[in-house]
Write an enzyme that holds these catalytic residues in place. Structure first.
Site, PDB file in Angstrom:
ATOM      1  N   ASP A 191       0.819  -1.214   0.000  1.00 39.11           N
ATOM      2  CA  ASP A 191       0.000   0.000   0.000  1.00 39.11           C
ATOM      3  C   ASP A 191       0.854   1.267   0.000  1.00 39.11           C
ATOM      4  OD1 ASP A 191      -2.079  -1.764   0.269  1.00 39.11           O
ATOM      5  OD2 ASP A 191      -2.779  -1.004   2.206  1.00 39.11           O
ATOM      6  N   HIS A 223       3.811  -2.125   3.237  1.00 38.65           N
ATOM      7  CA  HIS A 223       3.754  -0.751   2.725  1.00 38.65           C
ATOM      8  C   HIS A 223       5.067  -0.354   2.065  1.00 38.65           C
ATOM      9  CE1 HIS A 223       0.571  -0.963   5.733  1.00 38.65           C
ATOM     10  NE2 HIS A 223      -0.001   0.061   5.127  1.00 38.65           N
TER      11      HIS A 223
END
Length: 236
Positions: free
Chosen positions: A44, A189
């Protein structure tokens, strides 16, 4: 106020809160529907050079494809990195335009956030409808409503590495390996919300270790597009 009235109000309030935070409609994928040793790596908040590029190097080293949930304003800021993710065969997901807490915003705003990033992805050659993940996984009523109208799936997860709070590769690796099972969707992430730059060296090192460890244990890696929600994944 009588005890009965208080109890009824309490149940109604709890029901409304449950309906808001856990809407019972729409598609929400938490894990892959398989008992085989297959997992999906997802990332992400990118693109975020140079860390996204270094992560892509690690994935290429292991010949693993992942799914990247990109933020629209970061695509605008780093188009070359977004193009590299696409060119190397990774799946692209929509992670909103500016990473607000969509679950607490009006449906019209939610739709606009999704549409702006969809438009950017089309400019980068993504023609098919992309999967979507709400920032901070806030698939609350407004998000579920908008996605259900589009018959569009929301991608959640069942394994996270807590790499938004630590970049210690030992802790990230341990968190992921401890929870990973057949069909797990793992969230890590490569960037940070709100168009901020972030050092993701720990995530990169952890990814290298996680892939090596899971491969030793017989796991294979898939993109989310390699399967359909509700269907068993078949791996050669």
């Amino acid at each position: 106020m009588s005890l009965i009235t208080t109890t009824v109000i309490g149940f109604v309030t709890a029901g409304l809160l449950w309906f808001f935070f856990r809407p019972p409609f729409g598609k929400n994928l938490v894990r892959l529907n398989t008992d085989q040793k297959v997992v999906a790596l997802t990332y992400d908040d990118g693109p975020n050079p140079p860390y996204t590029d270094r992560l892509l190097d690690v994935l290429a080293k292991h010949n693993v494809k992942a799914t990247f949930f990109l933020i629209g304003n970061r695509i605008e800021r780093h188009p070359e990195t977004a193009n590299r993710v696409i060119a190397e065969g990774h799946q692209i997901g929509n992670h909103s335009y500016s990473h607000p807490l969509l679950g607490f915003l009006p449906p019209r705003y939610v739709q606009r956030q999704i549409e702006r990033t969809d438009a950017l992805l089309r400019q980068h050659g993504i023609t098919e409808e992309t999967v979507f993940r709400a920032p901070l996984l806030t698939r609350f009523l407004p998000v579920a409503y908008v996605l259900a109208k589009q018959d569009r799936i929301h991608i959640s997860c069942n394994v996270w590495g807590w790499d938004w709070v630590t970049q210690n590769p030992d802790k990230i690796t341990e968190s992921v390996l401890k929870k990973t099972k057949s069909g797990s969707i793992i969230v890590l992430h490569d960037g940070k919300a709100e168009n901020k730059d972030a050092n993701r060296s720990g995530t990169i090192e952890a990814t290298d270790r996680i892939i090596a460890a899971l491969k030793r244990d017989g796991y294979q890696f898939v993109r989310l597009s390699d399967c359909l929600a509700g269907r068993v994944i078949h791996v050669p």
